[in-house]
Design a protein around this motif. Structure first.
Motif, PDB file in Angstrom:
ATOM      1  N   ARG A  83       0.824  -1.209   0.000  1.00 53.30           N
ATOM      2  CA  ARG A  83       0.000   0.000   0.000  1.00 53.30           C
ATOM      3  C   ARG A  83       0.859   1.260   0.000  1.00 53.30           C
ATOM      4  O   ARG A  83       0.418   2.317  -0.452  1.00 53.30           O
ATOM      5  CB  ARG A  83      -0.934  -0.011   1.207  1.00 53.30           C
ATOM      6  CG  ARG A  83      -1.977  -1.107   1.170  1.00 53.30           C
ATOM      7  CD  ARG A  83      -2.792  -1.165   2.432  1.00 53.30           C
ATOM      8  NE  ARG A  83      -1.989  -1.571   3.587  1.00 53.30           N
ATOM      9  CZ  ARG A  83      -2.476  -1.771   4.808  1.00 53.30           C
ATOM     10  NH1 ARG A  83      -3.771  -1.581   5.026  1.00 53.30           N
ATOM     11  NH2 ARG A  83      -1.691  -2.149   5.797  1.00 53.30           N
ATOM     12  N   TYR A  84       2.073   1.156   0.533  1.00 47.44           N
ATOM     13  CA  TYR A  84       2.962   2.306   0.669  1.00 47.44           C
ATOM     14  C   TYR A  84       3.906   2.490  -0.512  1.00 47.44           C
ATOM     15  O   TYR A  84       4.668   3.448  -0.529  1.00 47.44           O
ATOM     16  CB  TYR A  84       3.819   2.140   1.929  1.00 47.44           C
ATOM     17  CG  TYR A  84       3.089   2.342   3.235  1.00 47.44           C
ATOM     18  CD1 TYR A  84       3.205   3.534   3.941  1.00 47.44           C
ATOM     19  CD2 TYR A  84       2.293   1.339   3.771  1.00 47.44           C
ATOM     20  CE1 TYR A  84       2.560   3.725   5.152  1.00 47.44           C
ATOM     21  CE2 TYR A  84       1.637   1.518   4.975  1.00 47.44           C
ATOM     22  CZ  TYR A  84       1.779   2.706   5.666  1.00 47.44           C
ATOM     23  OH  TYR A  84       1.134   2.885   6.857  1.00 47.44           O
ATOM     24  N   GLU A  85       3.893   1.574  -1.479  1.00 53.12           N
ATOM     25  CA  GLU A  85       4.945   1.515  -2.477  1.00 53.12           C
ATOM     26  C   GLU A  85       4.558   2.120  -3.825  1.00 53.12           C
ATOM     27  O   GLU A  85       3.415   2.029  -4.265  1.00 53.12           O
ATOM     28  CB  GLU A  85       5.361   0.057  -2.701  1.00 53.12           C
ATOM     29  CG  GLU A  85       5.975  -0.607  -1.482  1.00 53.12           C
ATOM     30  CD  GLU A  85       7.239   0.062  -1.007  1.00 53.12           C
ATOM     31  OE1 GLU A  85       8.071   0.444  -1.865  1.00 53.12           O
ATOM     32  OE2 GLU A  85       7.410   0.221   0.221  1.00 53.12           O
ATOM     33  N   ASN A  86       5.551   2.717  -4.473  1.00 62.86           N
ATOM     34  CA  ASN A  86       5.479   3.074  -5.887  1.00 62.86           C
ATOM     35  C   ASN A  86       6.073   1.904  -6.664  1.00 62.86           C
ATOM     36  O   ASN A  86       7.280   1.662  -6.578  1.00 62.86           O
ATOM     37  CB  ASN A  86       6.270   4.356  -6.149  1.00 62.86           C
ATOM     38  CG  ASN A  86       6.312   4.744  -7.617  1.00 62.86           C
ATOM     39  OD1 ASN A  86       6.309   3.903  -8.507  1.00 62.86           O
ATOM     40  ND2 ASN A  86       6.366   6.037  -7.880  1.00 62.86           N
ATOM     41  N   PRO A  87       5.277   1.120  -7.396  1.00 59.63           N
ATOM     42  CA  PRO A  87       5.806  -0.096  -8.030  1.00 59.63           C
ATOM     43  C   PRO A  87       6.966   0.155  -8.980  1.00 59.63           C
ATOM     44  O   PRO A  87       7.873  -0.676  -9.088  1.00 59.63           O
ATOM     45  CB  PRO A  87       4.583  -0.659  -8.768  1.00 59.63           C
ATOM     46  CG  PRO A  87       3.408  -0.103  -8.039  1.00 59.63           C
ATOM     47  CD  PRO A  87       3.825   1.256  -7.597  1.00 59.63           C
ATOM     48  N   LEU A 145       1.099  -4.760 -11.148  1.00 58.35           N
ATOM     49  CA  LEU A 145       1.940  -3.891 -11.955  1.00 58.35           C
ATOM     50  C   LEU A 145       3.420  -4.168 -11.685  1.00 58.35           C
ATOM     51  O   LEU A 145       4.242  -4.247 -12.613  1.00 58.35           O
ATOM     52  CB  LEU A 145       1.618  -2.427 -11.673  1.00 58.35           C
ATOM     53  CG  LEU A 145       2.499  -1.381 -12.369  1.00 58.35           C
ATOM     54  CD1 LEU A 145       2.440  -1.543 -13.888  1.00 58.35           C
ATOM     55  CD2 LEU A 145       2.079   0.032 -11.951  1.00 58.35           C
ATOM     56  N   PHE A 146       3.777  -4.337 -10.432  1.00 58.35           N
ATOM     57  CA  PHE A 146       5.155  -4.633 -10.042  1.00 58.35           C
ATOM     58  C   PHE A 146       5.655  -5.901 -10.724  1.00 58.35           C
ATOM     59  O   PHE A 146       6.744  -5.930 -11.303  1.00 58.35           O
ATOM     60  CB  PHE A 146       5.205  -4.772  -8.520  1.00 58.35           C
ATOM     61  CG  PHE A 146       6.546  -5.149  -7.954  1.00 58.35           C
ATOM     62  CD1 PHE A 146       7.634  -4.306  -8.068  1.00 58.35           C
ATOM     63  CD2 PHE A 146       6.707  -6.353  -7.285  1.00 58.35           C
ATOM     64  CE1 PHE A 146       8.867  -4.650  -7.532  1.00 58.35           C
ATOM     65  CE2 PHE A 146       7.936  -6.708  -6.747  1.00 58.35           C
ATOM     66  CZ  PHE A 146       9.019  -5.850  -6.874  1.00 58.35           C
ATOM     67  N   LEU A 147       4.850  -6.952 -10.705  1.00 55.20           N
ATOM     68  CA  LEU A 147       5.229  -8.211 -11.340  1.00 55.20           C
ATOM     69  C   LEU A 147       5.401  -8.044 -12.848  1.00 55.20           C
ATOM     70  O   LEU A 147       6.321  -8.599 -13.454  1.00 55.20           O
ATOM     71  CB  LEU A 147       4.188  -9.284 -11.042  1.00 55.20           C
ATOM     72  CG  LEU A 147       4.040  -9.701  -9.577  1.00 55.20           C
ATOM     73  CD1 LEU A 147       2.868 -10.664  -9.418  1.00 55.20           C
ATOM     74  CD2 LEU A 147       5.322 -10.325  -9.045  1.00 55.20           C
ATOM     75  N   GLN A 148       4.507  -7.297 -13.450  1.00 48.16           N
ATOM     76  CA  GLN A 148       4.593  -7.060 -14.904  1.00 48.16           C
ATOM     77  C   GLN A 148       5.885  -6.321 -15.253  1.00 48.16           C
ATOM     78  O   GLN A 148       6.588  -6.686 -16.200  1.00 48.16           O
ATOM     79  CB  GLN A 148       3.380  -6.246 -15.349  1.00 48.16           C
ATOM     80  CG  GLN A 148       3.368  -5.872 -16.823  1.00 48.16           C
ATOM     81  CD  GLN A 148       2.180  -4.994 -17.179  1.00 48.16           C
ATOM     82  OE1 GLN A 148       1.167  -4.974 -16.488  1.00 48.16           O
ATOM     83  NE2 GLN A 148       2.308  -4.226 -18.240  1.00 48.16           N
TER      84      GLN A 148
END
Length: 341
Positions: A83-87, A145-148
């Motif tokens: 929740r706190y992260e910019n992917p 999104l991070f995984l992509q």
């Protein structure tokens, strides 16, 4: 055979009896402990991330430092609150830490746990939808999104007049680390989120807390969660075998320090409570006993039997020497008898 590492919450307090009285103490001792655990044959150094607390909060500088100071041990998190992260920025940080460690990063992520402050992620500039009060949906969207992005495909249109020459085609985030996509873990508190992790091609990280979904003992519920994860994984073709970790508080009582700190205390039975107004959870018991007793107790833990990685939660404020002794006692007096080594 199982990998055995430690999981530190990175607690620190200015109390005079604390071995970690400042954030600097905690960070530097974490590096020292990772080196010591590698030296005695341990397999992993993992850190829990909590914001607005006297605990570990920004893991990537620490992970990179440990990666530079060690050569074999896995380094990871258990877990980062998405929740706190910019992917996008997180992909760059994770790629850098993984390259520094030469491919040893094992990154645990999740929605996170109850917080120190109300809606803390909003202070970081993020907002959730009206029907997503706890940010769980937002965390999953960021994770997807991070995984992509970790796959390393180009997606950004290059500037026709760049400052530096570009490779042909769309640009990806740099630095990119091949293989990191297969070393992402999801911290699942419920059966459904374990299944979702398998659907997304993430390894499973299950801790000492789980939603109480059946009323059975904690280790039985956790073992069932692991089996559901593996059943779902088998339906997909991710191209690699998944890993599963469980966290445990385990102390082998071998000297007077162990007896002073742990005999007569701790939770030797599962505990049931509520982590928010509506969520009933079960907290796994702690294990603290002489090695011969401990071996028999751990042999009956069904979730440990289902896992390939065990993360031993440590009392970080007791210092590097004691925590090294604690892990070494498990490696020496417990793990061989259970076939973990």
């Amino acid at each position: 055979m199982k990998k055995i590492g430690f999981l530190s919450f990175g607690h620190w307090t200015p109390h005079p009896e604390s071995g970690t009285r400042s954030a600097g103490d905690m960070l530097l001792q974490s590096i020292d402990l990772a080196q010591a655990v590698e030296d005695i044959g341990g397999d992993g150094a993992y850190f829990r991330v909590h914001h607005f607390a006297r605990q570990m909060s920004s893991p990537f500088p620490l992970l990179a430092a440990i990666g530079a100071k060690t050569s074999r041990i896995e380094i990871g998190t258990g877990v980062i609150d998405m929740r706190y992260e910019n992917p996008l920025y997180m992909v760059e940080d994770a790629g850098s830490a993984d390259l520094i460690s030469e491919g040893r990063l094992q990154l645990g992520i999740s929605r996170g746990s109850p917080e120190q402050v109300i809606d803390g992620w909003k202070h970081f500039g993020y907002s959730s939808a009206d029907d997503d009060a706890d940010g769980a949906q937002m965390a999953r969207q960021k994770t997807e999104l991070f995984l992509q992005l970790l796959e390393g495909r180009g997606f950004a249109q290059p500037n026709p007049r760049p400052m530096f020459p570009n490779p042909p085609g769309l640009l990806r985030l740099e630095p990119h680390s091949d293989g990191l996509r297969e070393r992402i873990w999801w911290g699942a508190g419920a059966n459904a989120t374990a299944v979702w992790a398998a659907e997304q091609g993430m390894n499973l990280m299950s801790s000492t807390l789980k939603f109480d979904e059946t009323g059975e003992p904690f280790h039985v519920q956790q073992a069932g969660q692991i089996r559901l994860f593996r059943e779902e994984w088998a339906k997909h073709d991710w191209g690699f075998e998944p890993r599963v970790s469980v966290s445990r508080s385990i102390v082998a009582i071998t000297d007077q320090r162990d007896r002073r700190y742990f005999v007569g205390g701790g939770d030797h039975e599962d505990q049931v409570g509520y982590i928010d107004a509506n969520t009933r959870a079960i907290f796994g018991r702690s294990y603290a006993a002489e090695p011969e007793v401990l071996i028999e107790e751990l042999r009956r833990d069904e979730a440990i039997a289902e896992s390939d990685t065990i993360l031993i939660t440590i009392p970080s404020q007791l210092g590097v020497d004691y925590n090294t002794h604690m892990i070494e006692s498990i490696l020496t007096h417990v793990a061989p008898a259970l076939g973990w080594r």
